[in-house]
Design a protein around this motif. Structure first.
Motif, short mmCIF file in Angstrom:
data_model
loop_
_atom_site.label_atom_id
_atom_site.label_comp_id
_atom_site.label_asym_id
_atom_site.label_seq_id
_atom_site.Cartn_x
_atom_site.Cartn_y
_atom_site.Cartn_z
N VAL A 4 0.83 -1.20 0.00
CA VAL A 4 0.00 0.00 0.00
C VAL A 4 0.87 1.26 0.00
CG1 VAL A 4 -1.80 1.26 1.27
CG2 VAL A 4 -1.84 -1.23 1.20
N VAL A 5 1.99 1.20 0.70
CA VAL A 5 2.89 2.35 0.79
C VAL A 5 4.20 2.01 0.10
CG1 VAL A 5 1.87 3.20 2.94
CG2 VAL A 5 3.80 1.65 3.03
N SER A 6 4.98 3.04 -0.22
CA SER A 6 6.26 2.82 -0.89
C SER A 6 7.26 2.19 0.08
CB SER A 6 6.81 4.15 -1.42
OG SER A 6 7.20 4.97 -0.35
N ALA A 7 8.32 1.67 -0.49
CA ALA A 7 9.35 1.02 0.33
C ALA A 7 10.02 2.04 1.25
CB ALA A 7 10.39 0.36 -0.56
N PHE A 8 10.29 3.24 0.75
CA PHE A 8 10.91 4.28 1.57
C PHE A 8 10.01 4.64 2.75
CE2 PHE A 8 11.52 8.77 2.63
CZ PHE A 8 12.86 8.74 3.00
N ASN A 9 8.72 4.80 2.50
CA ASN A 9 7.79 5.13 3.58
C ASN A 9 7.68 3.99 4.59
OD1 ASN A 9 7.23 7.65 2.57
ND2 ASN A 9 5.37 7.02 1.52
N ALA A 10 7.70 2.76 4.13
CA ALA A 10 7.61 1.62 5.04
C ALA A 10 8.83 1.56 5.95
CB ALA A 10 7.48 0.33 4.25
N TRP A 11 10.03 1.71 5.39
CA TRP A 11 11.24 1.65 6.21
C TRP A 11 11.36 2.86 7.13
CZ3 TRP A 11 13.33 -2.77 7.02
CH2 TRP A 11 13.25 -3.77 6.06
N SER A 12 10.92 4.02 6.66
CA SER A 12 10.93 5.21 7.52
C SER A 12 9.99 5.03 8.70
CB SER A 12 10.52 6.45 6.72
OG SER A 12 11.43 6.70 5.69
N CYS A 13 8.83 4.47 8.43
CA CYS A 13 7.85 4.22 9.49
C CYS A 13 8.40 3.23 10.52
CB CYS A 13 6.55 3.70 8.87
SG CYS A 13 5.27 3.31 10.05
N ALA A 63 3.24 0.36 18.14
CA ALA A 63 3.50 -1.06 17.87
C ALA A 63 2.64 -1.55 16.70
CB ALA A 63 3.23 -1.89 19.12
N VAL A 64 1.40 -1.08 16.62
CA VAL A 64 0.54 -1.42 15.49
C VAL A 64 1.13 -0.84 14.21
CG1 VAL A 64 -1.75 -1.06 14.48
CG2 VAL A 64 -1.54 -1.68 16.88
N PHE A 65 1.60 0.42 14.25
CA PHE A 65 2.27 1.00 13.09
C PHE A 65 3.48 0.16 12.69
CE2 PHE A 65 0.86 5.58 14.18
CZ PHE A 65 -0.33 5.40 13.49
N LEU A 66 4.24 -0.29 13.67
CA LEU A 66 5.43 -1.09 13.39
C LEU A 66 5.07 -2.39 12.68
CD1 LEU A 66 8.50 -1.46 13.75
CD2 LEU A 66 8.00 -2.51 15.96
N VAL A 67 4.04 -3.04 13.13
CA VAL A 67 3.61 -4.30 12.50
C VAL A 67 3.16 -4.04 11.06
CG1 VAL A 67 1.86 -6.13 12.55
CG2 VAL A 67 3.05 -5.47 14.65
N PHE A 68 2.33 -3.01 10.88
CA PHE A 68 1.84 -2.69 9.54
C PHE A 68 2.99 -2.35 8.60
CE2 PHE A 68 0.60 0.63 6.50
CZ PHE A 68 -0.28 -0.09 5.72
N CYS A 69 3.88 -1.48 9.04
CA CYS A 69 4.99 -1.07 8.17
C CYS A 69 5.97 -2.21 7.95
CB CYS A 69 5.69 0.13 8.77
SG CYS A 69 4.65 1.59 8.77
N GLY A 70 6.14 -3.06 8.96
CA GLY A 70 6.99 -4.23 8.77
C GLY A 70 6.44 -5.17 7.72
N LEU A 71 5.13 -5.35 7.72
CA LEU A 71 4.52 -6.19 6.69
C LEU A 71 4.64 -5.56 5.31
CD1 LEU A 71 1.33 -7.42 8.58
CD2 LEU A 71 3.37 -8.74 8.02
N GLN A 72 4.50 -4.24 5.25
CA GLN A 72 4.66 -3.54 3.97
C GLN A 72 6.10 -3.68 3.46
OE1 GLN A 72 2.14 -1.72 2.10
NE2 GLN A 72 1.07 -3.15 3.42
N ALA A 73 7.07 -3.54 4.33
CA ALA A 73 8.47 -3.71 3.93
C ALA A 73 8.74 -5.13 3.48
CB ALA A 73 9.39 -3.33 5.09
N LEU A 74 8.14 -6.10 4.17
CA LEU A 74 8.29 -7.50 3.77
C LEU A 74 7.71 -7.74 2.38
CD1 LEU A 74 9.15 -10.37 4.65
CD2 LEU A 74 6.84 -10.65 5.54
N LEU A 75 6.57 -7.13 2.09
CA LEU A 75 5.98 -7.26 0.75
C LEU A 75 6.91 -6.67 -0.32
CD1 LEU A 75 2.22 -6.42 1.37
CD2 LEU A 75 3.19 -8.62 0.73
N HIS A 76 7.54 -5.54 0.00
CA HIS A 76 8.49 -4.95 -0.96
C HIS A 76 9.69 -5.85 -1.17
CE1 HIS A 76 6.83 -1.06 -2.00
NE2 HIS A 76 6.44 -0.91 -0.74
#
Length: 88
Positions: A4-13, A63-76
């Motif tokens: 849903v979000v870009s890789a840069f945004n996921a890692w920044s989050c 922590a919820v943000f971390l899980v969401f962004c971690g999953l987004q980074a994993l998808l990337h």
């Protein structure tokens, strides 16, 4: 599944969330223990444990943000290993 979000945004989050969890956990612990640096003066909140509850609620949100962004980074990461071409 597509990210849903870009890789840069996921890692920044991820970085911001980890930093916030660490910092807020320390602050919440100090309020919970009613440490004199947090509740030592007359302008500070009288009930440190109530403030600690609010701070720890913020830790849960991060922590919820971390899980969401971690999953987004994993998808990337999975998407880049499959050889997909991204137009960024």
């Amino acid at each position: 599944m597509k990210p849903v979000v870009s890789a840069f945004n996921a890692w920044s989050c991820i970085v911001v969330s980890v930093a916030a969890i660490i910092i807020l956990s320390i602050i919440g612990g100090l309020f919970k223990a009613e440490h004199h640096t947090m509740v030592g003066s007359t302008e500070d909140p009288p009930n440190g444990k109530a403030v600690a509850g609010s701070v720890f609620a913020a830790v849960v949100v991060y922590a919820v943000f971390l899980v969401f962004c971690g999953l987004q980074a994993l998808l990337h990461v999975r998407q880049s290993k499959k050889g997909a071409i991204s137009l960024n």
